[in-house]
Design a protein around this motif. Structure first.
Motif, short mmCIF file in Angstrom:
data_model
loop_
_atom_site.label_atom_id
_atom_site.label_comp_id
_atom_site.label_asym_id
_atom_site.label_seq_id
_atom_site.Cartn_x
_atom_site.Cartn_y
_atom_site.Cartn_z
N LEU A 123 0.81 -1.21 0.00
CA LEU A 123 0.00 0.00 0.00
C LEU A 123 0.85 1.26 0.00
O LEU A 123 0.48 2.27 -0.61
CB LEU A 123 -0.94 0.01 1.21
N SER A 124 2.00 1.23 0.65
CA SER A 124 2.85 2.43 0.68
C SER A 124 3.40 2.74 -0.70
O SER A 124 3.45 3.90 -1.12
CB SER A 124 4.01 2.24 1.67
N ARG B 100 0.48 3.98 -2.73
CA ARG B 100 0.12 5.35 -2.35
C ARG B 100 1.07 6.35 -3.01
O ARG B 100 0.65 7.44 -3.39
CB ARG B 100 0.15 5.49 -0.83
N ARG C 13 -0.27 7.01 -6.41
CA ARG C 13 -1.73 7.06 -6.46
C ARG C 13 -2.26 7.97 -7.56
O ARG C 13 -3.27 7.65 -8.19
CB ARG C 13 -2.29 7.50 -5.10
N TRP C 14 -1.59 9.12 -7.79
CA TRP C 14 -2.11 10.04 -8.81
C TRP C 14 -1.91 9.47 -10.21
O TRP C 14 -2.77 9.59 -11.08
CB TRP C 14 -1.44 11.40 -8.68
N ASN D 100 -2.29 -5.36 3.87
CA ASN D 100 -1.27 -4.49 4.46
C ASN D 100 -1.44 -4.39 5.97
O ASN D 100 -0.70 -5.04 6.72
CB ASN D 100 -1.35 -3.11 3.80
#
Length: 429
Positions: A88-89, A92, A95-96, A268
Motif C-alpha cells: 500500500l505504501s 500510495r 496514487r495520482w 497491508n
C-alpha cells in the motif's frame, strides 16, 4: 452444477499438465493456447465427420454461464487475491499516476474506441449504433495483466513499471464495469441520462464501492486482530470476499472496487498488525493457490469458448479493425501521457511502450460481451472482443520481453521476486 465444476477442474488440470510437461509457456497463456488448440482440433474432427466430441464440448460450454461464473464468482476472489499482495505504501506513492491511468485513461479509451469504430465500421461492411460501439469501448478498455506479470518479473522489469501496471489493472476493472453498466442502461432504456444524473450514478457505484471496501476491510481487520487461529482467519478472509461482494451487489455499488480496497487493507494492515507469522504464511499460501487455480480455470474457459464465437467474413474484418483501434486507444489514453511525462510517471524513457503493449485484455471483457442482450450487435461485439482478447494474451503477452529488455535497469530486481506467485501482483521488498 457440481458435475460441471468437476469437469472444468479435470480439464484444467490436464491442460495445465500438458502445458507444464510439453509446451512450457507461462501457465495462464499456456493453458489458454492448449485449450484453443483442443477446440480447433475438435472442429477439424467435425469437418472430417467425427462430430460427437465437438457437440459435447458445445453442450458443456452452453451449460456454463461464463458471465455469471466470472462476474459473480471468480472476479471477487481474483481481485482480492491481487490486491492482497500489493504494498500500500508503494501504491500510495503512485496514487495520482494510477488514478489517472485507471479512471481518466479508461474513460478516454472508451470514448476513443467507441467513436472510432462508429466511424470506421461501415468501411468493412458492418454498422453498429453509437451506443453499442461505446459499449464495446467500455468492456474492452479495462486491462487484465495477470498473464503478463510473471513475464514482467522474469524479464526484470523495473519495480515502478510493475506497480503502475498492476495498480492500474486493479482499479480500471471497476471503472470499466461501472461505465459499461451506465451505457447498457442507456441502450436498454433508450434514454440518455443528464450529466448530473450520470455523475450521481457514477458516484454511487464507484464511491459506494470504495466506501464499502473500506468498511469491509476494517471489519475484517478487527476480526482478524481479535484471534490467533489460522484456520479461522483464513475462513474469515474467504467470507470477507464472498460475503462482501454479495453485499455490494445488493447495494448496487461496485463490487470490484470494494474487493480491491478490502484486499489492500487486509493485505497491508491485516498482514502486518493482525496476523501471526503462522497465520500470515497460511493466508498467503491459500490465496496464492486459489488465485493460480481460478486463473487457470478462467483461461481454459476462454480458450474453449472459441467454439461458441460467431465468425463471418464481415465480422472478421470488423474484429481486425477493432484490434487496431483498441491498440491505438491504449496508446492515446496511456502510452501518450507516459511518453510526454516520463518523469512524473517515474518511468524510463521507453517505459510508455511497455505500458501500451502490456495492457492485456482478459476474461472480464468476454464476460461483459456475453452479458449483452441477444442480437446481431451482441454477436459482432462478442467476436471483436474475443479476437482482441486472444491477440492481447497470446501475441502481446509473449512478445513483451524484448521491449522490457531494452529498458534501462531492466535486469535489476528480477530475481529477488522469483519465488512469488505467478498469477498476481507482488509485494515489493
Amino acid at each position: 452444477m457440481f458435475q460441471i465444476a468437476v469437469i472444468c477442474l479435470v480439464i484444467t488440470a490436464l491442460l495445465a499438465y500438458v502445458n507444464a510437461r510439453f509446451v512450457r509457456l507461462p501457465t495462464t497463456i499456456g493453458v489458454m493456447a492448449v485449450a484453443m488448440l483442443l477446440s480447433l482440433g475438435l472442429i477439424g474432427l467435425k469437418a472430417l465427420g467425427v462430430a460427437t466430441p465437438h457437440v459435447y464440448e458445445q453442450s458443456l460450454l452452453r451449460s456454463i454461464d461464463f458471465t455469471d461464473v466470472l462476474m459473480e464468482g471468480m472476479l471477487s476472489m481474483l481481485l482480492f487475491a491481487g490486491a492482497l499482495h500489493v504494498d500500500l505504501s508503494t501504491l500510495r506513492a503512485a496514487r495520482w499516476q494510477i488514478g489517472l491511468l485507471a479512471v481518466v485513461g479508461t474513460t478516454v479509451s472508451t470514448a476513443v474506441v467507441g467513436l472510432a469504430l462508429w466511424v470506421a465500421l461501415p468501411w468493412v461492411g458492418l454498422q453498429l449504433p453509437l451506443i453499442h460501439c461505446l459499449l464495446f469501448g467500455a468492456l474492452i478498455s479495462p486491462t487484465d495483466p495477470i498473464a503478463v506479470l510473471a513475464i514482467l518479473r522474469s524479464a526484470g522489469a523495473p519495480q515502478r513499471l510493475r506497480m503502475l501496471i498492476s495498480g492500474e489493472s486493479l482499479f480500471n476493472d471497476g471503472v470499466g464495469v461501472v461505465l459499461f453498466a451506465l451505457l447498457l442502461g442507456m441502450a436498454t432504456s433508450g434514454t440518455v441520462p443528464g450529466t448530473h444524473e450520470a455523475l450521481l450514478l457514477l458516484a454511487h457505484e464507484a464511491g459506494g464501492g470504495l466506501a464499502l471496501g473500506v468498511l469491509i476491510g476494517v471489519v475484517a481487520f478487527l476480526l482478524l486482530r481479535s484471534i490467533d487461529n489460522y484456520q479461522v482467519e483464513v475462513l474469515l478472509t474467504l467470507a470477507t470476499v464472498l460475503g462482501g461482494y454479495e453485499l455490494a451487489q445488493a447495494l448496487h455499488v461496485s463490487g470490484p472496487l470494494a474487493m480491491v480496497v478490502a484486499g489492500l487493507i487486509v493485505g497491508n494492515q491485516g498482514r502486518a498488525l493482525a496476523m501471526s507469522d503462522q497465520t500470515r504464511r497460511h493466508v498467503d499460501l491459500f490465496w496464492e493457490l486459489l488465485d493460480e487455480i481460478l486463473n487457470a480455470v478462467l483461461f481454459v474457459l476462454l480458450g474453449l469458448e472459441i467454439v461458441l464465437v460467431p465468425f463471418s467474413g464481415s465480422v472478421a474484418g470488423a474484429a481486425l479493425l477493432a484490434l487496431a483501434v483498441t491498440l491505438a486507444a491504449r496508446w492515446v489514453s496511456v502510452g501518450l501521457p507516459a511518453a510526454v511525462l516520463p518523469g512524473w510517471f517515474g518511468l524510463p524513457t521507453e517505459g510508455w511502450k511497455v505500458l501500451t503493449w502490456g495492457g492485456l485484455r482478459g476474461g472480464i471483457s468476454v464476460a461483459l460481451a456475453l452479458a449483452l442482450p441477444a442480437g446481431h450487435e451482441r454477436d459482432a461485439i462478442l467476436t471483436m472482443t474475443y479476437v482482441v482478447v486472444i491477440f492481447s494474451i497470446l501475441v502481446q503477452g509473449l512478445t513483451i520481453k524484448p521491449l522490457i529488455a531494452r529498458l534501462p535497469g531492466s535486469g535489476a530486481g528480477g530475481g529477488a521476486e522469483g519465488g512469488a506467485q505467478e498469477g498476481g501482483p507482488v509485494r515489493p521488498h
